[in-house]
Enzyme design. Structure first.
Site, PDB file in Angstrom:
ATOM      1  N   HIS A 139      34.107   8.258  44.270  1.00  0.00           N
ATOM      2  CA  HIS A 139      35.302   7.515  44.586  1.00  0.00           C
ATOM      3  C   HIS A 139      36.245   8.756  44.868  1.00  0.00           C
ATOM      4  O   HIS A 139      35.939  10.043  44.556  1.00  0.00           O
ATOM      5  CB  HIS A 139      36.022   7.046  43.260  1.00  0.00           C
ATOM      6  CG  HIS A 139      35.441   5.553  43.105  1.00  0.00           C
ATOM      7  ND1 HIS A 139      35.636   4.754  41.787  1.00  0.00           N
ATOM      8  CD2 HIS A 139      34.891   4.720  44.005  1.00  0.00           C
ATOM      9  CE1 HIS A 139      35.099   3.733  41.990  1.00  0.00           C
ATOM     10  NE2 HIS A 139      34.475   3.548  43.310  1.00  0.00           N
ATOM     11  N   ASP A 178      35.633   7.467  33.983  1.00  0.00           N
ATOM     12  CA  ASP A 178      35.583   6.439  34.760  1.00  0.00           C
ATOM     13  C   ASP A 178      34.217   5.449  34.206  1.00  0.00           C
ATOM     14  O   ASP A 178      33.238   5.417  34.879  1.00  0.00           O
ATOM     15  CB  ASP A 178      35.067   6.640  36.288  1.00  0.00           C
ATOM     16  CG  ASP A 178      36.395   7.198  36.945  1.00  0.00           C
ATOM     17  OD1 ASP A 178      36.850   6.506  37.862  1.00  0.00           O
ATOM     18  OD2 ASP A 178      37.142   8.207  36.666  1.00  0.00           O
ATOM     19  N   HIS A 233      30.489   2.378  35.232  1.00  0.00           N
ATOM     20  CA  HIS A 233      31.640   2.056  36.272  1.00  0.00           C
ATOM     21  C   HIS A 233      31.276   1.112  37.107  1.00  0.00           C
ATOM     22  O   HIS A 233      29.996   0.559  36.959  1.00  0.00           O
ATOM     23  CB  HIS A 233      32.073   3.604  36.805  1.00  0.00           C
ATOM     24  CG  HIS A 233      33.206   3.590  37.497  1.00  0.00           C
ATOM     25  ND1 HIS A 233      34.397   2.949  36.834  1.00  0.00           N
ATOM     26  CD2 HIS A 233      33.665   4.073  38.571  1.00  0.00           C
ATOM     27  CE1 HIS A 233      35.266   3.103  37.573  1.00  0.00           C
ATOM     28  NE2 HIS A 233      34.955   3.806  38.673  1.00  0.00           N
ATOM     29  N   HIS A 246      30.874  10.801  40.283  1.00  0.00           N
ATOM     30  CA  HIS A 246      30.592   9.747  41.199  1.00  0.00           C
ATOM     31  C   HIS A 246      31.442   9.849  42.465  1.00  0.00           C
ATOM     32  O   HIS A 246      31.915  11.009  42.804  1.00  0.00           O
ATOM     33  CB  HIS A 246      30.890   8.366  40.602  1.00  0.00           C
ATOM     34  CG  HIS A 246      32.503   7.969  40.304  1.00  0.00           C
ATOM     35  ND1 HIS A 246      32.898   9.043  39.285  1.00  0.00           N
ATOM     36  CD2 HIS A 246      33.272   7.220  40.644  1.00  0.00           C
ATOM     37  CE1 HIS A 246      34.263   8.479  39.052  1.00  0.00           C
ATOM     38  NE2 HIS A 246      34.637   7.563  40.212  1.00  0.00           N
ATOM     39  N   HIS A 296      42.349  11.982  33.012  1.00  0.00           N
ATOM     40  CA  HIS A 296      41.965  10.999  34.190  1.00  0.00           C
ATOM     41  C   HIS A 296      43.065   9.933  33.743  1.00  0.00           C
ATOM     42  O   HIS A 296      42.513   8.728  33.410  1.00  0.00           O
ATOM     43  CB  HIS A 296      40.643  10.470  34.125  1.00  0.00           C
ATOM     44  CG  HIS A 296      40.447   9.668  35.389  1.00  0.00           C
ATOM     45  ND1 HIS A 296      40.542   8.391  35.415  1.00  0.00           N
ATOM     46  CD2 HIS A 296      39.740  10.213  36.521  1.00  0.00           C
ATOM     47  CE1 HIS A 296      39.908   7.929  36.433  1.00  0.00           C
ATOM     48  NE2 HIS A 296      39.735   9.197  37.191  1.00  0.00           N
ATOM     49  N   ASP A 352      39.036  10.026  44.354  1.00  0.00           N
ATOM     50  CA  ASP A 352      39.844  10.993  43.549  1.00  0.00           C
ATOM     51  C   ASP A 352      38.835  12.052  42.741  1.00  0.00           C
ATOM     52  O   ASP A 352      39.481  12.757  41.911  1.00  0.00           O
ATOM     53  CB  ASP A 352      40.503   9.921  42.601  1.00  0.00           C
ATOM     54  CG  ASP A 352      39.621   9.032  41.666  1.00  0.00           C
ATOM     55  OD1 ASP A 352      38.742   8.574  42.151  1.00  0.00           O
ATOM     56  OD2 ASP A 352      40.274   8.641  40.703  1.00  0.00           O
ATOM     57  N   HIS A 353      37.413  12.256  42.786  1.00  0.00           N
ATOM     58  CA  HIS A 353      36.612  12.784  42.310  1.00  0.00           C
ATOM     59  C   HIS A 353      36.209  13.691  43.304  1.00  0.00           C
ATOM     60  O   HIS A 353      35.155  14.777  42.895  1.00  0.00           O
ATOM     61  CB  HIS A 353      35.796  11.889  41.598  1.00  0.00           C
ATOM     62  CG  HIS A 353      36.242  11.156  40.375  1.00  0.00           C
ATOM     63  ND1 HIS A 353      35.923  11.839  39.054  1.00  0.00           N
ATOM     64  CD2 HIS A 353      37.046  10.097  40.286  1.00  0.00           C
ATOM     65  CE1 HIS A 353      36.722  10.769  38.416  1.00  0.00           C
ATOM     66  NE2 HIS A 353      37.220   9.855  39.098  1.00  0.00           N
TER      67      HIS A 353
END
Length: 303
Positions: A63, A206, A138, A61, A265, A65-66
């Site tokens: 976000h 997530d 998520h 996805h 994670h 942090d990814h």
């Protein structure tokens, strides 16, 4: 064989000894990346691997942090003289998101091929990998991935003879080639037995526990799953933010009958995951708390 390295195990923000989430695999000279959090290219260098052979990048996805490590990674890949195309796979909006991040990396010496996932599940065949994306739960659209390396059956002499396959083609057919001669088509299935068990790795972060994870992780050799929270009393927070606890990840591993579970994670507040892993192991014994750089080489089962 499939080389696996969990480059980063952090969620939300990097810590001094924990990069953000990313997984890298290597198969026959072709590397694959799932997610690209901040610090990913540094983690690759710390591992001693190269960014040059990364042929596929999958995103769970969008976000930060990814995906926040992507611009720097692309620049490093360009500086490594890579010219072959790179395939990117991700949820709807993939091309728009990547091109927005490329403001600082507008010119690259290789083409990017975008493959946007639109349904609940989709499968891709690339460079020996069979990549299956499956939707999870998520607070934005998010996918897990199963990475499979199929294995053909053994050479079957009786089958080759029954199908009148000339001996000079046996070796080429065993390697997957299709041959046509004098209007006759010879295929690998004409000389091979039943397909053997391959290698399967499933990766998801997530998400809340959902049936699609169990279905797609079923019988995986390695299941890499988020364990955002390990401490007691974090269940309500996990539900509110659509993440998982150690115990929930272990329950999925048990239900899917996987061989091994790596937790990843972690919340920034979870400094010492090992202190909380025993309850997860009570549910699924072969549970490991992963650290950055945790690696393994998965081999075909000879049994």
């Amino acid at each position: 064989m499939l080389d696996i390295c969990l480059l980063g195990t952090g969620g939300m923000m990097p810590l001094p000894n924990r990069w953000l989430t990313s997984l890298m695999t290597r198969l026959n000279g072709s590397s694959l990346l799932i997610d690209c959090g901040e610090g990913t290219q540094i983690a690759i260098r710390e591992k001693g691997w190269s960014v040059h052979p990364i042929d596929v990048i999958c995103f769970t996805h969008y976000h930060g942090d990814h995906i926040s490590g992507l611009p720097g990674l692309l620049l490093s890949m360009g500086n490594s003289d890579r010219t072959e195309p790179v395939v990117m796979i991700g949820p709807k909006g993939l091309e728009r998101v990547v091109n927005a991040l490329r403001v600082i990396a507008p010119e690259l010496p290789f083409e990017i091929i975008f493959k946007e996932i639109t349904g609940a599940e989709e499968t891709f065949h690339i460079n020996g990998y069979v990549i299956k994306a499956f939707r999870v739960s998520h607070n934005i659209t998010c996918y897990g991935y199963s990475i499979c390396v199929p294995r053909a059956g053994k050479f079957n002499l009786d089958k080759a003879s029954e199908n009148n396959v000339p001996q000079k083609y046996w070796s080429r057919l065993q390697k997957g080639e299709i041959i046509e001669e004098a209007g006759i088509r010879f295929t690998p299935e004409m000389v091979l037995g039943e397909a053997r068990k391959g290698i399967k790795v499933t990766y998801c972060t997530d998400t809340r526990p959902v049936p699609s994870i169990v279905e797609n992780a079923s019988n995986s050799d390695l299941f890499i799953c988020e364990g955002m929270y390990g401490e007691k009393g974090m269940e309500e927070k996990a539900i509110a933010h659509k993440h998982m606890t150690f115990k929930e990840a272990a329950t999925l591993a048990m239900q899917a009958e996987v061989r091994e579970l790596w937790l990843t994670h972690y919340s920034p507040s979870l400094i010492r995951p090992d202190e909380y892993v025993q309850e997860a192991r009570d549910i699924f014994g072969n549970t490991k708390t992963a650290k950055d750089g945790k690696s393994n080489t998965l081999l075909f089962d000879e049994n």
